[in-house]
Design a protein around this motif. Structure first.
Motif, PDB file in Angstrom:
ATOM      1  N   ALA A   1     -30.334  -3.049  51.454  1.00 26.42           N
ATOM      2  CA  ALA A   1     -29.326  -3.706  50.623  1.00 26.42           C
ATOM      3  C   ALA A   1     -27.912  -3.349  51.046  1.00 26.42           C
ATOM      4  O   ALA A   1     -26.952  -4.001  50.636  1.00 26.42           O
ATOM      5  CB  ALA A   1     -29.539  -3.329  49.152  1.00 26.42           C
ATOM      6  N   CYS A   2     -27.762  -2.318  51.863  1.00 25.85           N
ATOM      7  CA  CYS A   2     -26.430  -1.903  52.316  1.00 25.85           C
ATOM      8  C   CYS A   2     -25.870  -2.885  53.336  1.00 25.85           C
ATOM      9  O   CYS A   2     -26.606  -3.420  54.167  1.00 25.85           O
ATOM     10  CB  CYS A   2     -26.497  -0.519  52.956  1.00 25.85           C
ATOM     11  SG  CYS A   2     -26.490   0.836  51.781  1.00 25.85           S
ATOM     12  N   THR A   3     -24.568  -3.067  53.286  1.00 24.31           N
ATOM     13  CA  THR A   3     -23.902  -3.815  54.346  1.00 24.31           C
ATOM     14  C   THR A   3     -23.777  -2.899  55.568  1.00 24.31           C
ATOM     15  O   THR A   3     -23.870  -1.677  55.441  1.00 24.31           O
ATOM     16  CB  THR A   3     -22.500  -4.253  53.913  1.00 24.31           C
ATOM     17  OG1 THR A   3     -21.678  -3.079  53.749  1.00 24.31           O
ATOM     18  CG2 THR A   3     -22.549  -5.035  52.601  1.00 24.31           C
ATOM     19  N   PRO A   4     -23.559  -3.469  56.763  1.00 30.25           N
ATOM     20  CA  PRO A   4     -23.365  -2.610  57.937  1.00 30.25           C
ATOM     21  C   PRO A   4     -22.240  -1.593  57.752  1.00 30.25           C
ATOM     22  O   PRO A   4     -22.348  -0.453  58.195  1.00 30.25           O
ATOM     23  CB  PRO A   4     -23.038  -3.621  59.043  1.00 30.25           C
ATOM     24  CG  PRO A   4     -23.744  -4.872  58.621  1.00 30.25           C
ATOM     25  CD  PRO A   4     -23.606  -4.899  57.118  1.00 30.25           C
TER      26      PRO A   4
ATOM     27  N   ALA B   1     -20.777   4.082  56.896  1.00 26.52           N
ATOM     28  CA  ALA B   1     -20.048   5.098  56.139  1.00 26.52           C
ATOM     29  C   ALA B   1     -20.973   6.221  55.691  1.00 26.52           C
ATOM     30  O   ALA B   1     -20.619   7.405  55.752  1.00 26.52           O
ATOM     31  CB  ALA B   1     -19.379   4.456  54.924  1.00 26.52           C
ATOM     32  N   PHE B   2     -22.179   5.879  55.220  1.00 24.31           N
ATOM     33  CA  PHE B   2     -23.135   6.900  54.806  1.00 24.31           C
ATOM     34  C   PHE B   2     -23.562   7.769  55.985  1.00 24.31           C
ATOM     35  O   PHE B   2     -23.665   8.986  55.883  1.00 24.31           O
ATOM     36  CB  PHE B   2     -24.368   6.247  54.179  1.00 24.31           C
ATOM     37  CG  PHE B   2     -24.121   5.656  52.812  1.00 24.31           C
ATOM     38  CD1 PHE B   2     -23.461   6.379  51.825  1.00 24.31           C
ATOM     39  CD2 PHE B   2     -24.575   4.378  52.505  1.00 24.31           C
ATOM     40  CE1 PHE B   2     -23.246   5.832  50.568  1.00 24.31           C
ATOM     41  CE2 PHE B   2     -24.360   3.823  51.246  1.00 24.31           C
ATOM     42  CZ  PHE B   2     -23.688   4.556  50.271  1.00 24.31           C
TER      43      PHE B   2
ATOM     44  N   LYS C   1     -30.232  12.338  51.298  1.00 28.69           N
ATOM     45  CA  LYS C   1     -29.790  11.284  50.374  1.00 28.69           C
ATOM     46  C   LYS C   1     -28.854  10.309  51.077  1.00 28.69           C
ATOM     47  O   LYS C   1     -28.958   9.088  50.893  1.00 28.69           O
ATOM     48  CB  LYS C   1     -29.097  11.912  49.169  1.00 28.69           C
ATOM     49  CG  LYS C   1     -30.048  12.618  48.212  1.00 28.69           C
ATOM     50  CD  LYS C   1     -29.293  13.267  47.058  1.00 28.69           C
ATOM     51  CE  LYS C   1     -30.257  13.996  46.130  1.00 28.69           C
ATOM     52  NZ  LYS C   1     -29.532  14.679  45.017  1.00 28.69           N
ATOM     53  N   LEU C   2     -27.947  10.843  51.884  1.00 29.12           N
ATOM     54  CA  LEU C   2     -27.020   9.975  52.612  1.00 29.12           C
ATOM     55  C   LEU C   2     -27.754   9.073  53.592  1.00 29.12           C
ATOM     56  O   LEU C   2     -27.459   7.877  53.707  1.00 29.12           O
ATOM     57  CB  LEU C   2     -25.979  10.814  53.352  1.00 29.12           C
ATOM     58  CG  LEU C   2     -24.893  11.445  52.473  1.00 29.12           C
ATOM     59  CD1 LEU C   2     -24.153  12.525  53.226  1.00 29.12           C
ATOM     60  CD2 LEU C   2     -23.919  10.379  51.977  1.00 29.12           C
ATOM     61  N   LEU C   3     -28.743   9.633  54.301  1.00 28.25           N
ATOM     62  CA  LEU C   3     -29.492   8.834  55.259  1.00 28.25           C
ATOM     63  C   LEU C   3     -30.352   7.795  54.563  1.00 28.25           C
ATOM     64  O   LEU C   3     -30.528   6.682  55.064  1.00 28.25           O
ATOM     65  CB  LEU C   3     -30.351   9.738  56.142  1.00 28.25           C
ATOM     66  CG  LEU C   3     -29.570  10.636  57.105  1.00 28.25           C
ATOM     67  CD1 LEU C   3     -30.524  11.497  57.914  1.00 28.25           C
ATOM     68  CD2 LEU C   3     -28.690   9.816  58.033  1.00 28.25           C
ATOM     69  N   ALA C   4     -30.906   8.144  53.406  1.00 28.13           N
ATOM     70  CA  ALA C   4     -31.691   7.168  52.646  1.00 28.13           C
ATOM     71  C   ALA C   4     -30.807   5.996  52.235  1.00 28.13           C
ATOM     72  O   ALA C   4     -31.214   4.830  52.291  1.00 28.13           O
ATOM     73  CB  ALA C   4     -32.309   7.832  51.419  1.00 28.13           C
TER      74      ALA C   4
END
Length: 235
Positions: free
Chosen positions: A20-23, A28-29, A11-14
């Protein structure tokens, strides 16, 4: 690795891979996934200290094939060492057989991460065009060296963080004892083992490979799925 832990890591890697995530969010994930892998290693070590049969010392052989077999072997060594495993490289045909030694839980972590990182390295190399006039193979070898170096540094930092988080002074002693037992097993199987001479690489891809290593996901993936989709590294 437990199904619950794998589910959290997936889930974290997805989330980390979501466009849509910022760098910063992606980083952080990915850091959290890496933290879970490291924490799992400490938890298993402490459990084995109370119940040795739950996590025995073992070994396995990983075949590393051409092209760039020696460089892939270097990546495997960069993953294995921070996770308290040892590997012996044996030449076999055009590739290498990497004989890994470690506790069962650590061998599992190494194989999971190495499988994922091979895929990531292949994707990174595919998008890393050598400078005009550069020797392609030399560039790729140095790129892989940079990638492996940074991956090793990151894994070592994650492991140290997990030990510090555990807090108890006994954790370091347990882990040191485990490392000693692995070294003893290697010496039993290879009593006349010699250390290979340092390698010298002429390509100019180290920096770009290192940058790719800083971006690499270190949380691991399902090994069977990753193997089925594993691309080659090209020639």
């Amino acid at each position: 690795m437990s199904d619950a832990m794998l589910s959290k890591v997936r889930k974290l890697l997805a989330q980390a891979e979501d466009p849509a995530c910022t760098p910063a969010e992606s980083a952080a994930f990915t850091a959290k996934a890496t933290e879970l892998i490291a924490r799992y290693g400490v938890d298993r070590a402490l459990l084995a200290a109370r119940d040795p049969a739950s996590d025995p010392v073992g070994d396995r052989v990983v075949e590393v094939v051409a092209p760039y077999a020696r460089d892939k072997a270097g990546l495997l060594a960069a993953v294995a060492d921070p996770l308290r495993c040892r590997c012996v490289r044996r030449r076999e045909g055009t590739g290498f057989a990497m004989h890994l030694f470690g506790f069962a839980s650590d061998l599992e972590r190494v194989e999971l991460l190495f499988t994922s990182l091979l895929v990531q390295a292949a994707h990174g190399l595919a998008g890393a065009a050598p400078p005009a006039g550069a020797h392609v193979a030399a560039f790729r070898r140095s790129w892989l060296a940079g990638f492996a170096h940074v991956v090793g540094v990151r894994l070592r930092a994650a492991e140290a963080g997990a030990v510090a988080e555990a807090g108890a002074p006994s954790v370091a002693l347990v882990l040191a004892d485990r490392s000693d037992r692995v070294r003893h097993r290697v010496a039993e199987v290879y009593p006349q083992l010699r250390t290979a001479a340092p390698r010298r690489l002429a390509g100019g891809g180290f920096g770009r490979g290192a940058e790719a290593g800083r971006r690499a996901d270190l949380g691991g993936r399902d090994a069977a799925t990753a193997r089925a989709a594993r691309p080659g590294l090209g020639r």
